[in-house]
Scaffold this active site. Structure first.
Site, short mmCIF file in Angstrom:
data_model
loop_
_atom_site.label_atom_id
_atom_site.label_comp_id
_atom_site.label_asym_id
_atom_site.label_seq_id
_atom_site.Cartn_x
_atom_site.Cartn_y
_atom_site.Cartn_z
CD GLU A 1 -11.52 2.94 5.55
OE1 GLU A 1 -11.30 3.11 6.78
OE2 GLU A 1 -10.49 3.01 4.77
CG HIS B 1 -2.59 -2.51 -1.55
ND1 HIS B 1 -2.09 -3.32 -0.33
CD2 HIS B 1 -3.79 -1.74 -0.97
CE1 HIS B 1 -2.51 -3.13 0.81
NE2 HIS B 1 -3.62 -2.24 1.12
CD GLU C 1 -6.86 4.23 -0.98
OE1 GLU C 1 -5.07 4.82 -0.66
OE2 GLU C 1 -7.68 3.62 0.25
CG ASP D 1 -7.90 -3.38 1.99
OD1 ASP D 1 -9.12 -3.20 1.85
OD2 ASP D 1 -6.84 -2.83 2.65
CE1 TYR E 1 -3.73 2.54 0.48
CE2 TYR E 1 -2.18 3.07 2.07
CZ TYR E 1 -3.32 3.57 1.30
OH TYR E 1 -4.22 4.32 1.18
CG ASN F 1 -16.02 -3.60 5.63
OD1 ASN F 1 -14.94 -2.68 4.81
ND2 ASN F 1 -15.26 -5.18 6.24
CE LYS G 1 -1.75 7.90 0.95
NZ LYS G 1 -2.79 8.21 2.04
#
Length: 803
Positions: free
Chosen positions: A539, A466, A543, A462, A389, A537, A393
């Site tokens: 968030e 990523h 992204e 995720d 990540y 879920n 990023k």
């Protein structure tokens, strides 16, 4: 010319033209794509381990699949992934409660007692005014449990088959009490097959409102259900149980008792597959999604097709004028779901475009911007050998997008230094090693990056967040350096990452179809199994969106239209879901008595105004905005909603931004650019930038939007990379041409813009405010995209800035 300048001035289009159009499933230079397995799978100048390196972190799941399912890749990160990853009795590791499978309008749990079934109808909320966090959720208690008639309980459950939004589970495979259940998102039906029949255990005493032998209507806790058995096998109903000896049956959630007969027509058509199809019409700037049901009719069937309930992001844009609407709705955690019947339906969205970066039109101080660019540290913050990540990023959100600013203003030396750092980092990650590397795990069919973060390996969390950063950063390189992006160079590994998180190929034997994106829900899920008592879920909706925008750009720059078009469809769909379920743009989704109008996290049973790591409201909003770039224009499609959302943030923070002030200012620019600039200028020397947001990019962004205004969705264009802006007085038309020759972009209002090869161009025209706003829905796209993909050759150039 330095070596780096030569690299980024290489003729990208000439190279790609010689290479030819690259198929997504091509195995050129990528042995892993063909199924050829070695200790290391090569992509010529890149590759990954075929097994976890020594002492590498691995996932924590089992594999609960049937013999018939075989060794197919497992569909993780979906609404039902607790079944194949955790099996029977999955529990929330945080609360210890039973894990929820949220399909809407029904919810389920897989327990030893059988398949629990319920229908949430009532909102519950909480709010901590001091911490500024709260939740809104629907009560997910269940009404009945399905089991085999001869079983007191079940010992196991496994994934037997799945469609694109349906799943069949087999209970106690190979035993006399085997039970097969099929459920689907949107479906009010539970289809059951069992040699020996089924028994239903009710959570409370049932009220029988109709008993026709093989068709029975009951009410449980205020919810109405229809029970449909073979004509020769009546139901036996007691106060808290019902059973039939029939080898098949259907349980149906009814909008009200009057629908018992209507649903009977379709209840005997068992859904066997659900198929998602898609198309991007370039000429019409339209993304169409089609949803088809395959069914097996039993003798009692009297109609074709099935009944399904559409989410708001579907029924607001549904194409089918002749779709059989049933004039009934269900409540759900996503708002009102509307019932339709038929064999298929389709949904079309105007594609509002995306940009690789904003044009150089802002009225900023040139020397000041150059100074801020000169101050940028072009090294990877934290080094290359860090988790997926944070590396992604920093490489993508900080360096690659800031390099685009340097590129636009002609600061080529700084541009090249930043892109060279990104390139070197990606190449190290794309080379098998002991760390900062990828490996393939064939136990589930997943590509793992180590070091991991946020449970990306242990829980498969995720990957789209990523890996989307890697793809987005790689697209920056591909725009300048075509040789690097070839599949016999480093492009093979880039497309390997895409196959992991958003694979458009159902026949791929290494990765599941479209892992992270739930096509019926319209958005992605982040957690590997979704094993929480609130369901799965997600968030950071922003992204997730970046990962699909990355596909658009990568596909456009490399000529891979399959990747590009799939990215456009996922991007267009996801935006509508974000507007409905995170931002509640129409103020119709969240309960009226909840103290906030914004979701930081969307759950299967509702939403949360919080994050996974902090209660600060700036982060709650900001994690659904960052990393702001050219793909983020959806945030300004509705100025009134942007104004309302910003006002809520400001109110919660007493108008003092301390966590991510730059993200808040950049968002503010969509509704009031003058105020955004004033806030920035008053603190430009006294704030801490978000870790991947360079002040140079913030300044460039604010002044560009101040000149152009906010995005205007009412005008579209016949090219993938474009956006139209309006400031109330004039429209600014922006397009990027990824072809090797000049092209003319035609906008839906008749405006034509000549765009040089490999360049961005802008033009302006007087705006009519009365025309502003979302366009009227316009039917499905034409059958053929007559323009086809662009040719590929020629170095990137820059149109004359219009500032």
């Amino acid at each position: 010319m330095t070596d780096e300048e030569a690299r980024y001035a290489t003729s990208r289009r000439a190279y790609c033209a010689a290479l030819g159009t690259v198929s997504f499933t091509s195995t050129t230079g990528l042995a892993g794509a063909s199924g050829s397995r070695r200790s290391e799978t090569s992509a010529d100048n890149g590759g990954y381990h075929d097994d976890p390196p020594s002492d590498a972190e691995t996932h924590d799941y089992g594999r609960y699949t049937t013999d018939d399912f075989g060794d197919q890749p497992v569909p993780t990160n979906d609404w039902y992934s607790t079944i194949p990853l955790e099996g029977l009795g999955a529990e929330d590791a945080i609360t210890g409660s039973d894990a929820l499978i949220a399909a809407h309008p029904l919810v389920f749990r897989t327990q030893e007692a059988g398949l629990e079934v319920g229908h949430p109808t009532d909102w519950e909320t909480n709010w901590d005014a001091d911490a500024q966090v709260g939740d809104a959720w629907m009560n997910t208690s269940t009404d009945l449990t399905v089991r085999h008639a001869d079983a007191e309980s079940h010992d196991e459950v496994a994934l037997d088959a799945h469609g694109d939004w349906s799943v069949s589970a087999l209970w106690d495979e190979g035993t006399a009490t085997a039970l097969r259940t099929t459920i689907a998102q949107g479906s009010p039906f539970v289809f059951c097959e069992a040699d020996g029949g089924v028994t239903l255990e009710f959570a409370a005493e049932a009220e029988v409102f109709a008993d026709e032998g093989s068709v029975v209507g009951i009410t449980l806790a205020g919810n109405d259900y229809g029970l449909y058995a073979p004509a020769a096998n009546d139901w036996s109903v007691a106060d808290e149980t019902a059973s039939t000896a029939g080898e098949y049956c259907t349980i149906a959630l009814l909008p009200d008792p009057d629908f018992l007969g209507t649903f009977e027509k379709y209840a005997y058509n068992h859904v066997t597959d659900t198929v998602f199809d898609w198309a991007y019409d370039r000429e019409g700037a339209n993304a169409t999604t089609a949803f088809a049901f395959e069914t097996e009719p039993f003798p009692e069937s009297t109609a074709s097709g099935t009944v399904t309930a559409l989410y708001p992001h579907q029924w607001k844009y549904a194409d089918d004028a002749d779709l059989a609407e049933l004039d009934a709705t269900y409540p759900s955690p996503r708002g009102e779901m509307r019932l339709v019947a038929g064999e298929s339906f389709s949904v079309s969205y105007d594609y509002g475009g995306t940009l690789p970066f904003l044009p150089d039109v802002g009225d900023y101080d040139d020397d000041r911007l150059e100074g801020l660019l000169a101050d940028v540290d072009e090294d990877i913050a934290g080094g290359i050998d860090q988790d997926t990540y944070n590396f992604g990023k920093d490489a993508a959100s900080r360096l690659a997008k800031t390099a685009a600013v340097a590129d636009q203003v002609g600061f080529e030396e700084k541009r090249d230094a930043m892109l060279e750092s990104v390139r070197m980092g990606l190449e190290e990650w794309f080379t098998p090693s002991d760390s900062a590397t990828f490996y393939y795990d064939d136990s589930l069919g997943v590509l793992q990056g180590i070091p991991s973060s946020h449970g990306s390996v242990a829980e498969l969390n995720d990957h789209h967040f990523h890996y989307g950063q890697y793809v987005w950063a790689a697209a920056r390189i591909a725009r300048h350096d075509p040789e690097w992006a070839g599949t016999d160079e480093w492009g093979g590994m880039v497309e390997e990452l895409i196959r992991d998180y958003a694979n458009p190929d159902r026949d791929d034997d290494q990765y599941p179809f479209n892992r992270n994106f739930s096509v019926y829900a319209g958005h992605s899920w982040a957690h590997g199994s979704g094993g929480f008592d609130r369901g799965n879920n997600q968030e950071s909706s922003s992204e997730a969106l970046q990962s699909y925008a990355a596909m658009i750009e990568w596909g456009e720059y490399t000529g891979n239209t399959e990747i590009r078009d799939f990215g456009i469809v996922l991007y267009s769909t996801h935006i509508r879901a974000v507007r409905e379920y995170w931002f509640d743009a129409d103020e119709e989704t969240f309960p009226d008595d909840w103290e906030t109008d914004f979701a930081g996290i969307v759950w299967g049973d509702g939403v949360a105004h919080s994050t996974w790591w902090t209660a600060d409201s700036e982060a709650v909003f900001g994690i659904n905005m960052l990393p702001l770039s050219g793909y983020s224009m959806h945030l300004g499609w509705d100025e009134a909603a942007a104004e309302r959302t910003f006002d809520e943030i400001a109110s919660l923070k007493d108008d003092e931004f301390t966590y991510w002030p730059d993200i808040m200012w950049m968002y503010r620019a969509f509704s009031d650019s003058e105020d955004a600039i004033e806030r920035f200028e008053s603190r430009s020397d006294d704030y801490s930038p978000e870790s991947a947001q360079e002040p140079a990019h913030t300044l460039y962004w604010l002044y560009a939007l101040d000149t152009m205004g906010s995005p205007d969705l009412s005008v579209t264009a016949d090219t993938p990379l474009y956006t139209v802006f309006s400031n109330g007085e004039k429209r600014t038309y922006v397009a990027y041409n990824a072809a090797n020759t000049e092209t003319t972009v035609t906008f839906s209002d008749g405006t034509k813009l000549n765009v040089p090869a490999n360049a961005m161009a802008t033009s302006t025209a007087k705006s009519n405010d009365d025309e502003r706003g979302p366009p009227e829905h316009a039917g499905p796209p034409s059958e053929n995209d007559t323009r086809g993909p662009p040719e590929h050759a020629g170095p990137p150039e820059h149109a004359e800035p219009s500032k």
